[in-house]
Scaffold this motif. Sequence first.
Motif, mmCIF file in Angstrom:
data_model
loop_
_atom_site.group_PDB
_atom_site.id
_atom_site.type_symbol
_atom_site.label_atom_id
_atom_site.label_comp_id
_atom_site.label_asym_id
_atom_site.label_seq_id
_atom_site.Cartn_x
_atom_site.Cartn_y
_atom_site.Cartn_z
ATOM 1 N N ASP A 1 0.846 -1.196 0.000
ATOM 2 C CA ASP A 1 0.000 0.000 0.000
ATOM 3 C C ASP A 1 0.879 1.243 0.000
ATOM 4 N N ALA A 2 0.268 2.372 -0.265
ATOM 5 C CA ALA A 2 0.965 3.650 -0.224
ATOM 6 C C ALA A 2 1.254 4.028 1.229
ATOM 7 N N LEU A 3 2.081 5.015 1.412
ATOM 8 C CA LEU A 3 2.391 5.526 2.750
ATOM 9 C C LEU A 3 1.219 6.369 3.229
ATOM 10 N N TRP A 4 0.798 6.118 4.456
ATOM 11 C CA TRP A 4 -0.261 6.898 5.083
ATOM 12 C C TRP A 4 0.341 7.760 6.179
ATOM 13 N N LEU A 5 -0.246 8.913 6.410
ATOM 14 C CA LEU A 5 0.088 9.759 7.548
ATOM 15 C C LEU A 5 -1.131 9.758 8.447
ATOM 16 N N VAL A 6 -0.955 9.199 9.645
ATOM 17 C CA VAL A 6 -2.070 9.037 10.577
ATOM 18 C C VAL A 6 -1.815 9.897 11.807
ATOM 19 N N PRO A 7 -2.866 10.448 12.416
ATOM 20 C CA PRO A 7 -2.661 11.275 13.603
ATOM 21 C C PRO A 7 -2.042 10.460 14.734
ATOM 22 N N SER A 8 -1.202 11.111 15.523
ATOM 23 C CA SER A 8 -0.574 10.399 16.641
ATOM 24 C C SER A 8 -1.616 10.023 17.684
ATOM 25 N N HIS A 9 -2.709 10.774 17.715
ATOM 26 C CA HIS A 9 -3.859 10.403 18.536
ATOM 27 C C HIS A 9 -4.863 9.749 17.599
ATOM 28 N N THR A 10 -5.907 9.183 18.100
ATOM 29 C CA THR A 10 -6.799 8.413 17.233
ATOM 30 C C THR A 10 -7.778 9.257 16.420
ATOM 31 N N ALA A 11 -7.919 10.542 16.714
ATOM 32 C CA ALA A 11 -8.892 11.365 15.990
ATOM 33 C C ALA A 11 -8.194 12.257 14.974
ATOM 34 N N GLY A 12 -8.920 12.587 13.918
ATOM 35 C CA GLY A 12 -8.401 13.511 12.917
ATOM 36 C C GLY A 12 -8.436 12.908 11.538
ATOM 37 N N PRO A 13 -8.194 13.719 10.520
ATOM 38 C CA PRO A 13 -8.167 13.166 9.161
ATOM 39 C C PRO A 13 -6.941 12.278 8.967
ATOM 40 N N PHE A 14 -7.066 11.342 8.046
ATOM 41 C CA PHE A 14 -5.991 10.430 7.682
ATOM 42 C C PHE A 14 -5.593 10.770 6.255
ATOM 43 N N GLY B 1 1.644 -1.168 11.950
ATOM 44 C CA GLY B 1 1.973 -0.448 10.723
ATOM 45 C C GLY B 1 2.708 0.856 10.907
ATOM 46 N N ILE B 2 2.822 1.342 12.146
ATOM 47 C CA ILE B 2 3.494 2.624 12.387
ATOM 48 C C ILE B 2 4.996 2.477 12.176
ATOM 49 N N ILE B 3 5.564 3.432 11.455
ATOM 50 C CA ILE B 3 6.985 3.427 11.128
ATOM 51 C C ILE B 3 7.610 4.695 11.693
ATOM 52 N N ARG B 4 8.506 4.551 12.649
ATOM 53 C CA ARG B 4 9.181 5.709 13.246
ATOM 54 C C ARG B 4 10.566 5.939 12.651
ATOM 55 N N SER B 5 11.099 4.963 11.908
ATOM 56 C CA SER B 5 12.403 5.060 11.242
ATOM 57 C C SER B 5 13.539 5.434 12.181
ATOM 58 N N ILE B 6 13.542 4.835 13.356
ATOM 59 C CA ILE B 6 14.633 5.095 14.297
ATOM 60 C C ILE B 6 15.839 4.215 13.946
ATOM 61 N N GLU B 7 15.620 2.918 13.789
ATOM 62 C CA GLU B 7 16.717 2.006 13.491
ATOM 63 C C GLU B 7 17.149 2.059 12.035
ATOM 64 N N THR B 8 16.205 2.141 11.131
ATOM 65 C CA THR B 8 16.506 2.195 9.702
ATOM 66 C C THR B 8 15.833 3.420 9.095
ATOM 67 N N PRO B 9 16.495 4.099 8.192
ATOM 68 C CA PRO B 9 15.951 5.352 7.647
ATOM 69 C C PRO B 9 14.963 5.171 6.499
ATOM 70 N N THR B 10 14.285 4.036 6.427
ATOM 71 C CA THR B 10 13.337 3.826 5.327
ATOM 72 C C THR B 10 11.913 3.832 5.880
ATOM 73 N N PHE B 11 10.983 3.962 4.988
ATOM 74 C CA PHE B 11 9.575 3.912 5.357
ATOM 75 C C PHE B 11 8.914 2.716 4.694
ATOM 76 N N GLU B 12 9.656 1.583 4.681
ATOM 77 C CA GLU B 12 9.111 0.345 4.121
ATOM 78 C C GLU B 12 8.100 -0.248 5.095
ATOM 79 N N ALA B 13 7.118 -0.908 4.556
ATOM 80 C CA ALA B 13 6.059 -1.521 5.354
ATOM 81 C C ALA B 13 6.604 -2.645 6.212
ATOM 82 N N LYS B 14 6.109 -2.726 7.445
ATOM 83 C CA LYS B 14 6.448 -3.817 8.352
ATOM 84 C C LYS B 14 5.255 -4.744 8.552
ATOM 85 N N PHE B 15 4.071 -4.268 8.208
ATOM 86 C CA PHE B 15 2.823 -4.970 8.500
ATOM 87 C C PHE B 15 2.228 -5.481 7.216
#
Length: 131
Positions: free
Chosen positions: A79-92, A117-131
């Motif tokens: 799937d494409a990269l999504w930007l989701v709110p850090s809290h559960t409410a808000g637009p996605f 599915g959340i990617i923080r990229s601390i260990e690796t600098p990519t935004f590849e899917a984990k889920f």
Amino acid sequence: MNERVASGFFADPAAGVVLTATSCNRPLFHRECEALAKFTQMDLVLLRFDPLVGASFDILLDGSCHWLCNYLAWRRVGDALWLVPSHTAGPFFRLSGVGLEAFENAPYESGYQRYAGIIRSIETPTFEAKF
């Protein structure tokens, strides 16, 4: 493309999105990004990286003066990269080659899927899917 990245931001006119990054804390760099968004007349996505907590995103939609802050990268395999709110409410937002698309509903069905599915990229600098 390397020339565009070297300029400090990446603009995709076909998608109508400008991407830029900083390691500054909020709200630093907002004013400069507002000028860039106004100049390009595109949506702007600002990646903020903190080496202790990872990546988060601030979003400024074209024509708006209100920032949507502290979004997290989320992705499912295939799937494409999504930007989701850090809290559960808000637009996605789905970020893809067609631009930044807003959705009312989350791209995940459960708290487990959200977490997986959340990617923080601390260990690796990519935004590849984990889920």
